[in-house]
Write an enzyme that holds these catalytic residues in place. Structure first.
Site, PDB file in Angstrom:
ATOM      1  N   LYS A  23      42.829 120.441  35.730  1.00 15.93           N
ATOM      2  CA  LYS A  23      43.057 121.759  35.128  1.00 15.93           C
ATOM      3  C   LYS A  23      41.919 122.709  35.461  1.00 15.93           C
ATOM      4  CE  LYS A  23      42.660 124.021  30.642  1.00 15.93           C
ATOM      5  NZ  LYS A  23      41.335 124.588  30.975  1.00 15.93           N
ATOM      6  N   ASN A  24      40.696 122.191  35.525  1.00 23.05           N
ATOM      7  CA  ASN A  24      39.531 123.034  35.789  1.00 23.05           C
ATOM      8  C   ASN A  24      39.315 123.324  37.273  1.00 23.05           C
ATOM      9  OD1 ASN A  24      38.993 123.207  33.072  1.00 23.05           O
ATOM     10  ND2 ASN A  24      37.477 121.573  33.069  1.00 23.05           N
ATOM     11  N   ARG A  97      41.852 132.353  30.084  1.00 19.71           N
ATOM     12  CA  ARG A  97      40.634 133.032  30.506  1.00 19.71           C
ATOM     13  C   ARG A  97      40.528 133.125  32.034  1.00 19.71           C
ATOM     14  NH1 ARG A  97      37.349 133.729  26.302  1.00 19.71           N
ATOM     15  NH2 ARG A  97      35.549 134.131  27.634  1.00 19.71           N
ATOM     16  N   CYS A 121      40.648 128.587  24.375  1.00 18.08           N
ATOM     17  CA  CYS A 121      40.402 127.837  23.144  1.00 18.08           C
ATOM     18  C   CYS A 121      39.253 128.454  22.357  1.00 18.08           C
ATOM     19  CB  CYS A 121      40.084 126.376  23.476  1.00 18.08           C
ATOM     20  SG  CYS A 121      41.460 125.516  24.261  1.00 18.08           S
ATOM     21  N   ASP A 311      33.864 118.279  27.113  1.00 15.66           N
ATOM     22  CA  ASP A 311      35.294 117.976  26.968  1.00 15.66           C
ATOM     23  C   ASP A 311      35.541 116.520  26.612  1.00 15.66           C
ATOM     24  OD1 ASP A 311      34.949 120.135  29.308  1.00 15.66           O
ATOM     25  OD2 ASP A 311      36.809 120.553  28.227  1.00 15.66           O
ATOM     26  N   VAL A 333      26.759 122.458  24.456  1.00 16.38           N
ATOM     27  CA  VAL A 333      27.464 123.355  25.371  1.00 16.38           C
ATOM     28  C   VAL A 333      28.236 124.444  24.624  1.00 16.38           C
ATOM     29  CG1 VAL A 333      29.140 123.488  27.255  1.00 16.38           C
ATOM     30  CG2 VAL A 333      27.612 121.511  27.074  1.00 16.38           C
TER      31      VAL A 333
END
Length: 440
Positions: A23-24, A97, A121, A311, A333
């Site tokens: 996803k990233n 985003r 999120c 994550d 983070v």
């Protein structure tokens, strides 16, 4: 209508799941295709909401996107790119985003870009100031408007010397996507160096970019006049792989994750083994299971790569509620990433949040009054509860807790999870979970 997921917990998850592209990385690769003067091809593409959002944004800007969802392949042709209507772009305000990353490519293509209000999120202050300051350094003019941001480059984009106050992944991506076609040389210090960043750099290099990564988090980009297309297979989603590994641990199950890559999970696997999980690796993926016996408590701190990813923290916290003893987790983070623990406490977990830095890693939040450290006492017997999903990773962690808990859990807001987890309901059912979906 919103969907309600009902889970009958307490059953070990066993079987196989398939994890595709990260996803990233995948949505950012799609944005990178805008920079090319020729079509690009992307493989290992998952069916997730963020891919759908970027597909729609590319389409309204004139990019032709053809996709084989079953095979996970996508072709992107940017040769007839144009400026989209603000109203069309604004339709995606709050969904993601990723639109902020369109700025550099669209200015190179069209001389301007419009970015709607950004979503994502709600896990902490994720300011776009880094992005806007980066773009200003390249010569962009930023005009904040009531419904978004208009950005233009009346004198073109020029290379710059930049240093990030924090190794932000998004800001590093912004620099890469802007610098490759900017005039001159760009030097970025304190850059993010996550595997997804390196994969994006590999894509841009394929397209003709000249990018050098140094060992001190410095990236040097020599601007070129033209980029071609790319043909690339995206790296697998290490965050989804870690989530399924945690699900196997918490439910005392045994899950084979096809597509999982050990190389990108090193920090996670060390913690996984310390707490009492086990894994084995083959050419196609990784198997994760509970090794037997009591889980062990530990001290854990999140960090930028190559540290323990933020994550991974949330699903691991669920596992730590089952460890015998006291664990400490220090989040460095995102300052508000422990909001998801409220639901865990309603389910019976013993978790105390603290404003102090309960760890040794450098942290931006210790003097800012954020609850960013957690003390977890276990083992706790988790019981089913009504849960409303707060964010992507926290939401999947709630599913893990519900799958391990005794009794019934009713989960709402599951649409958020589809942003980053492909076919997660089918996967959970395929692992033997007792679940039902209904409308509410």
């Amino acid at each position: 209508m919103a969907k309600l997921l009902t889970i009958q917990g307490g059953k070990p998850l066993q079987g196989e799941v398939h994890v595709r592209g990260a996803k990233n990385l995948v949505p950012k690769s799609m944005v990178a295709s805008l920079l090319g003067s020729e079509p690009s091809q992307l493989r290992n593409v998952p069916e997730i909401k963020d891919v759908e959002i970027v597909t729609n944004l590319l389409t309204i800007h004139g990019v032709k996107v053809d996709r084989d969802s079953t095979g996970g392949t996508m072709s992107l042709d940017p040769r007839e790119t144009y400026s989209a209507e603000h109203s069309e772009i604004d339709a995606y305000a709050g969904d993601s985003r990723i639109p902020i990353l369109f700025c550099g490519p669209l200015m190179h293509k069209n001389g301007e870009a419009f970015i709607p209000d950004l979503g994502g999120c709600r896990i902490g202050d994720r300011p776009i100031d880094y992005h806007l300051e980066v773009l200003r350094n390249f010569g962009a003019v930023v005009d904040k408007q009531p419904n978004g941001i208009h950005i233009s480059a009346p004198k073109g984009l020029r290379g710059a010397k930049l240093e990030l106050p924090y190794p932000s992944v998004g800001a590093t991506e912004q620099v890469l996507l802007t610098a490759v076609l900017a005039e001159g040389i760009t030097e970025l210090k304190n850059a993010a160096v996550e595997p997804e960043i390196h994969d994006l750099i590999a894509i841009l290099q394929q397209m003709g970019a000249i990018i050098t990564v140094y060992t001190d988090r410095t990236i040097r980009i020599e601007g070129v006049a033209r980029l071609s297309g790319f043909k690339h297979r995206a790296i697998s989603d290490r965050n989804e792989s870690a989530s399924w590994a945690s699900a196997a641990l918490v439910t005392k199950g045994d899950i084979y994750v096809r597509g999982a890559a050990q190389r990108d999970l090193t920090a996670f696997l060390n913690i996984y083994r310390k707490i009492g999980g086990e894994f084995e690796v083959d050419d196609e993926g990784m198997r994760f299971w509970h090794a037997g016996g009591p889980l062990k408590p530990l001290v854990l701190e999140t960090d930028v790569h190559p540290g323990f990813m933020t994550d991974w923290q949330q699903p691991m916290v669920v596992a730590l509620t089952q460890a015998h003893g006291v664990s400490i987790v220090h989040e460095t983070v995102y300052e508000n990433r422990f909001g998801f623990t409220n639901a865990l406490k309603r389910m019976g977990a013993s978790i105390q949040l603290h404003r102090e830095c309960l760890g040794s890693n450098p942290c931006r939040f210790g003097q800012r009054n954020f609850l960013h450290s957690a003390v977890i006492s276990g083992p706790s017997e988790l019981k089913g509860a009504d849960i409303d999903i707060p964010d992507l990773r926290g939401g999947f962690s709630h599913l893990i807790a519900a799958l391990a808990a005794k009794g019934t859990s009713n989960v709402t807001g599951i649409e958020i999870i589809s942003r980053g987890y492909e076919h997660f309901i089918d996967k959970i059912a395929g692992l033997g979970a007792e679940i039902t979906i209904s409308e509410r």
